[in-house]
Enzyme design. Structure first.
Site, mmCIF file in Angstrom:
data_model
loop_
_atom_site.group_PDB
_atom_site.id
_atom_site.type_symbol
_atom_site.label_atom_id
_atom_site.label_comp_id
_atom_site.label_asym_id
_atom_site.label_seq_id
_atom_site.Cartn_x
_atom_site.Cartn_y
_atom_site.Cartn_z
ATOM 1 N N HIS A 150 -48.325 98.278 12.182
ATOM 2 C CA HIS A 150 -48.854 98.536 13.525
ATOM 3 C C HIS A 150 -49.846 97.476 14.012
ATOM 4 C CE1 HIS A 150 -47.004 102.235 12.515
ATOM 5 N NE2 HIS A 150 -48.026 102.792 11.891
ATOM 6 N N ASP A 157 -41.419 101.376 14.267
ATOM 7 C CA ASP A 157 -42.864 101.220 14.189
ATOM 8 C C ASP A 157 -43.346 102.031 15.385
ATOM 9 O OD1 ASP A 157 -45.503 100.380 14.850
ATOM 10 O OD2 ASP A 157 -45.253 98.705 13.486
ATOM 11 N N HIS A 158 -43.867 103.220 15.133
ATOM 12 C CA HIS A 158 -44.073 104.126 16.275
ATOM 13 C C HIS A 158 -45.124 103.598 17.260
ATOM 14 C CE1 HIS A 158 -47.415 105.800 13.905
ATOM 15 N NE2 HIS A 158 -47.860 106.334 15.013
HETATM 16 O O1 LIG Z 1 -48.018 105.102 10.470
HETATM 17 C C1 LIG Z 1 -49.070 105.711 10.374
HETATM 18 O O2 LIG Z 1 -49.766 105.994 11.477
HETATM 19 C C2 LIG Z 1 -50.706 107.054 11.496
HETATM 20 C C3 LIG Z 1 -51.560 106.822 12.722
HETATM 21 O O3 LIG Z 1 -50.747 106.941 13.855
HETATM 22 P P1 LIG Z 1 -51.371 107.342 15.251
HETATM 23 O O4 LIG Z 1 -50.230 107.297 16.183
HETATM 24 O O5 LIG Z 1 -51.964 108.711 15.074
HETATM 25 O O6 LIG Z 1 -52.435 106.337 15.530
HETATM 26 C C4 LIG Z 1 -51.535 107.084 10.249
HETATM 27 O O7 LIG Z 1 -52.294 108.277 10.227
HETATM 28 C C5 LIG Z 1 -50.650 107.086 9.045
HETATM 29 O O8 LIG Z 1 -51.449 107.010 7.869
HETATM 30 C C6 LIG Z 1 -49.704 105.923 9.072
HETATM 31 O O9 LIG Z 1 -48.732 106.086 8.055
#
Ligand SMILES: O=C1O[C@H](COP(=O)(O)O)[C@@H](O)[C@H](O)[C@H]1O
Ligand SMILES: NC(=O)C1=CN([C@@H]2O[C@H](COP(=O)(O)OP(=O)(O)OC[C@H]3O[C@@H](n4cnc5c(N)ncnc54)[C@H](OP(=O)(O)O)[C@@H]3O)[C@@H](O)[C@H]2O)C=CC1
Length: 489
Positions: free
Chosen positions: A232, A169-170
């Protein structure tokens, strides 16, 4: 081994992050990367791709030749059983050449429908039969709902133990998300106030300016609830609401997060409309450029019922949080790219400086996750001059200003954690399952009812009006994310 090594994620995130680790000395010379994908490429062509992706992301790449020489390519359709034997042979050769001690990390940067097949082949064809460690890194989405996630988990568990599975989960790799625990548990001024006696509400916003881009096919089946909330957003909520772990280790932290997710009040059936708002973007303009409606995007149905925006009110039914609403909102094509957490404290019992609603400035703690990173504490102080009026003041900490360096990319941190065997910032199966069981009840309602008001917010705005009403009912409003920017304070 990176499965899906010619894809977008590998190019934009994985290769540059690996290079940064290499340059900082966090990746020794005892490593090799095998890129796996179908298209035919030679090792030289693959190494050129790696160099290009690193130089696009990073200004200075003095050691790029040395770095890319560790990359090898294996053209292979993951559904083709015959290819795994030759992949294993290559892995064994590299193991001995680079003295890898039989340690292997399998990174699945591919469409999720392949995850189960790959894991089964890795086991059946002997790739997981190693003397060192074996770890599986798996990208989201982890299933489509609880049922499919369970199925996938069962497939993965035939080849890997739970502690060998690193579910990415980045957001958990983001510097300021990791900072939530430190802010809470290392500050005597916050922890005693972190409960329903002193906190009025919490607001978690993750807004994006981008639309669905080329991901219409995936997004049509996902929507913002599955794409952002199930993972997230709920992970951030768990970190904000968990009890202090007895130790800062993987099991203890995960166990506290799991308790929060278990205490999350389920919202289902008729209640969904009272607690959740869905939105879909219409055309509009963002920074004076016109943007199309979601229904006009590639691979999107012209009458799509998919939500590109979600706002919700969460309640955590435990002793600490009973009665404190936690509002979340996330969406595409909004006015600003911003992820922020606002903790709004209750007013003091008798405010001597109270004059009007407008002069009543509650204390806020703002955690700026991105694009800027920092913390702002909103206080009240005396207005300079003769009067004894109060005026709002802000105490700011901007991460970059203090450290003077760019904080590491989320993927860089997570890859490094995985190499070191630290799974703290990855999601445990129990967290995944509880999050799905929460969001499934909402998806069930949304998928069975067509939203007649879609599209209901213009591109370049902060979402549908109903999301404002969600807070107004409780006497609150969304703190505007752009006004709270750390740079503006
Ligand atoms: O996991 C995801 O995250 C991105 C948003 O990530 P961020 O680090 O730029 O806030 C999102 O654009 C994408 O749809 C989703 O799959
Ligand atoms: N891109 C991003 O920013 C993010 C992506 N993710 C997740 O990461 C994963 C990968 O995403 P992304 O890189 O964008 O996807 P892409 O579509 O860009 O890449 C898919 C990769 O899989 C390979 N591939 C497809 N079918 C096969 C097959 N049968 N056998 C072998 N290789 C195959 C493709 O190469 P080839 O065609 O040569 O076979 C390509 O390398 C997905 O799970 C996604 O949800 C998660 C968060 C963010």
């Amino acid at each position: 081994m990176i499965f899906g090594a010619t894809g977008d994620l590998a190019k934009r995130k994985l290769f540059p992050s690996l290079y940064r680790l290499f340059e900082k000395g966090n990746l020794s010379e005892h490593f090799a990367v095998i890129g796996v994908a179908r298209r035919p490429l030679t090792n030289d062509e693959f190494q050129d791709n790696v160099k290009k992706s690193v130089s696009t992301a990073i200004d200075k790449e003095d050691r790029i030749e040395e770095f890319s020489s560790h990359f090898y390519y294996h053209s292979h359709d993951v559904t083709d059983s015959d290819s795994y034997a030759s992949l294993n042979k290559l892995a064994e050769q590299l193991d001995s050449h680079y003295q890898l001690d039989g340690n292997r990390i399998f990174y699945l940067a591919m469409a999720p429908e392949f995850f189960g097949t790959i894991a089964l082949h890795l086991k059946e064809d002997g790739l997981t039969n190693v003397n060192g460690f074996k770890r599986l890194v798996i990208e989201k989405p982890f299933g489509h709902n609880l049922e499919s996630a369970k199925e996938l988990n069962t497939q993965l568990r035939t080849a890997f133990a739970e502690d060998e599975i690193y579910r990415i989960d980045h957001y958990l790799g983001k510097e300021m998300v990791q900072n939530i625990e430190v802010i809470r548990f290392a500050n005597a001024i916050f922890e005693p106030l972190w409960n329903n006696r002193y906190i009025a509400n919490i607001q978690v916003t993750s807004s994006e300016v981008l639309g669905v881009e080329e991901r219409g096919r995936y997004y049509e089946k996902s929507g913002a609830l599955r794409d952002m909330v199930q993972n997230h957003m709920l992970q951030m909520v768990a970190l904000l609401a968990m009890e202090p772990p007895i130790r800062l280790n993987t099991d203890e932290i995960r166990s506290e997060k799991v308790k929060v997710l278990r205490a999350l009040r389920p919202i289902s059936g008729e209640e969904v409309k009272d607690y959740f708002v869905r939105g879909q973007y219409d055309s509009g303009s963002i920074t004076s450029e016109s943007a199309p409606a979601y229904r006009e995007e590639q691979m999107v149905e012209p009458d799509s019922n998919t939500e590109t925006y979600v706002a919700g009110k969460l309640l955590i039914d435990n002793f600490r949080w009973a009665g404190v609403p936690i509002y979340i909102r996330t969406g595409k094509r909004m006015a600003a790219k911003s992820t922020k957490i606002v903790i709004q404290f209750k007013d003091i019992p008798m405010n001597l400086y109270y004059q009007t609603e407008q002069t009543l400035n509650p204390n806020l703690l703002v955690i700026h996750i991105q694009p800027e990173e920092g913390i702002t504490l909103h206080l009240n102080a005396k207005k300079a001059g003769q009067s004894m009026e109060a005026t709002p003041v802000k105490l700011n900490f901007a991460n970059k200003g203090i450290d003077g360096i760019n904080t590491p990319e989320a993927y860089e941190k997570l890859l490094y954690d995985c190499m070191r065997g630290d799974a703290t910032n990855f999601t445990h199966w129990d967290e995944v399952a509880l999050s799905w069981s929460f969001t499934d009840k909402i998806s069930e309602v949304w998928e069975s009812t067509v939203e007649k008001n879609f599209p209901n917010y213009a591109s370049g705005t902060m979402g549908p009006k109903a999301a404002d009403e969600l807070l107004e009912k409780d006497g609150y409003f969304w703190w505007p994310v752009t006004d709270l920017d750390v740079e503006k304070c």
